[in-house]
Write a protein that holds these residues in place. Structure first.
Motif, PDB file in Angstrom:
ATOM      1  N   LEU A 113       0.837  -1.196   0.000  1.00 49.60           N
ATOM      2  CA  LEU A 113       0.000   0.000   0.000  1.00 49.60           C
ATOM      3  C   LEU A 113       0.873   1.248   0.000  1.00 49.60           C
ATOM      4  O   LEU A 113       2.006   1.217   0.487  1.00 49.60           O
ATOM      5  CB  LEU A 113      -0.898   0.031   1.248  1.00 49.60           C
ATOM      6  N   ARG A 114       0.322   2.329  -0.520  1.00 45.06           N
ATOM      7  CA  ARG A 114       0.957   3.640  -0.400  1.00 45.06           C
ATOM      8  C   ARG A 114       0.214   4.407   0.685  1.00 45.06           C
ATOM      9  O   ARG A 114      -0.953   4.771   0.502  1.00 45.06           O
ATOM     10  CB  ARG A 114       0.892   4.391  -1.727  1.00 45.06           C
ATOM     11  N   PRO A 115       0.871   4.634   1.839  1.00 44.51           N
ATOM     12  CA  PRO A 115       0.168   5.304   2.945  1.00 44.51           C
ATOM     13  C   PRO A 115      -0.476   6.619   2.544  1.00 44.51           C
ATOM     14  O   PRO A 115      -1.588   6.928   2.973  1.00 44.51           O
ATOM     15  CB  PRO A 115       1.281   5.510   3.970  1.00 44.51           C
ATOM     16  N   TRP A 119      -0.456  11.280   6.494  1.00 46.82           N
ATOM     17  CA  TRP A 119       0.448  10.256   7.009  1.00 46.82           C
ATOM     18  C   TRP A 119       1.821  10.474   6.381  1.00 46.82           C
ATOM     19  O   TRP A 119       2.017  10.265   5.192  1.00 46.82           O
ATOM     20  CB  TRP A 119      -0.082   8.864   6.678  1.00 46.82           C
ATOM     21  N   ALA A 120       2.780  10.877   7.201  1.00 44.08           N
ATOM     22  CA  ALA A 120       4.072  11.315   6.668  1.00 44.08           C
ATOM     23  C   ALA A 120       5.061  10.167   6.476  1.00 44.08           C
ATOM     24  O   ALA A 120       6.050  10.323   5.762  1.00 44.08           O
ATOM     25  CB  ALA A 120       4.695  12.362   7.599  1.00 44.08           C
ATOM     26  N   GLN A 121       4.830   9.032   7.113  1.00 47.14           N
ATOM     27  CA  GLN A 121       5.788   7.946   7.031  1.00 47.14           C
ATOM     28  C   GLN A 121       5.486   7.049   5.836  1.00 47.14           C
ATOM     29  O   GLN A 121       4.327   6.766   5.528  1.00 47.14           O
ATOM     30  CB  GLN A 121       5.744   7.104   8.319  1.00 47.14           C
ATOM     31  N   ARG A 132       5.119  -1.476   9.517  1.00 50.53           N
ATOM     32  CA  ARG A 132       5.985  -1.647   8.340  1.00 50.53           C
ATOM     33  C   ARG A 132       6.261  -0.332   7.647  1.00 50.53           C
ATOM     34  O   ARG A 132       7.247  -0.193   6.924  1.00 50.53           O
ATOM     35  CB  ARG A 132       5.324  -2.629   7.363  1.00 50.53           C
ATOM     36  N   TRP A 133       5.389   0.641   7.852  1.00 55.23           N
ATOM     37  CA  TRP A 133       5.587   1.956   7.227  1.00 55.23           C
ATOM     38  C   TRP A 133       6.556   2.833   8.016  1.00 55.23           C
ATOM     39  O   TRP A 133       7.023   3.844   7.484  1.00 55.23           O
ATOM     40  CB  TRP A 133       4.249   2.679   7.097  1.00 55.23           C
TER      41      TRP A 133
END
Length: 263
Positions: free
Chosen positions: A75-77, A84-86, A230-231
């Motif tokens: 996924l792309r946060p 969501w910065a991370q 994980r992000w």
């Protein structure tokens, strides 16, 4: 990031990722040590590894899908929440695996797939446990009007014992399992404390509602929180403030050590 958004995206990504594995190397021949290292990577991630009957190609493809997940690449946060910065670093599991295999470093590569944080490891162990509960049929709902406290007796007490035992070891089975005794109260207190509830050992509406959350929902929540981990950066700053928004708790870290916790 809201839980439902992560869960919905994960549900979609799981279907897409299953078809994303590239063909294994034409000369693939995994050693016993390689297979053992790859199995250990599955276990660290809270996943059941391929069995001994799986071919080398099947193990390779399953590991590639595992890497896609453990590196936070499904996924792309920012697509779920622009605030969501991370985000995980861009990596290619296919190229990394092929390079590690060619250089004889597949075991070392697999050992570093999952985040090393103990919180992540605990979540991964919980994932295995809840997945087994779901596979066995989950746990039944308790009656919506059930109210219990120390000294009460009846079939509802036995149902509570069975519900607690489905998720944890639960209290020892007594001679009178339909009596709400002190060991059962202590077991309920521990469960309430773990779940952020008032730990009074009384089965009231709030505790009942939380107990009746399906096992599949609990598993999905664990999956979503693993994905959030994980992000994050693999190495967290030594000096940091961590906030548990769900539990309304904070922790201050200095030089990598937790020096203070607070509500």
């Amino acid at each position: 990031m809201k839980l439902h958004a992560v869960l919905a995206a994960l549900a979609l990504a799981s279907g897409l990722t299953a078809a994303a594995a590239a063909a294994p190397p034409p000369d693939l021949a995994l050693s016993a040590a390689d297979r053992a290292a790859l199995s250990a990577a599955f276990e660290r991630a809270g996943r059941t590894p391929p069995g001994p009957e799986a071919s080398d190609a099947q193990v390779w493809e399953a590991t590639e899908r595992l890497a896609q997940a453990e590196l936070g690449l499904r996924l792309r946060p920012a697509d779920l929440d622009p605030l969501w910065a991370q985000a995980p670093a861009a990596r290619s599991p296919q190229r990394e695996m092929a390079s590690a295999y060619a250089s004889g470093g597949l075991a070392a590569w697999a050992a570093n797939l999952s985040p090393e944080a103990e919180v992540y490891a605990a979540l991964a162990r919980a994932r295995l446990r809840y997945a087994a509960i779901v596979d066995s049929g989950g746990w039944p709902d308790l009656p919506s009007d059930l109210r219990l406290r120390l000294g009460r007796a009846g079939p509802g007490v036995l149902a509570l014992r069975q519900r607690l035992a489905a998720e944890d070891a639960g209290p020892p089975r007594p001679d009178q399992p339909e009596v709400f005794d002190r060991p059962l109260k202590q077991s309920l207190v521990a469960w309430q404390a773990r779940n952020g509830l008032q730990a009074d050992g009384v089965l009231g509406p709030a505790t009942l509602a939380r107990l009746n959350v399906p096992a599949a929902t609990r598993l999905a929540q664990v999956e979503a929180n693993l994905e959030r981990w994980r992000w994050l950066p693999r190495t967290l700053p030594a000096d940091r403030l961590e906030i548990d928004t769900g539990g309304a708790e904070g922790a201050l870290y200095r030089e990598g050590r937790r020096v203070r916790t607070f509500r």
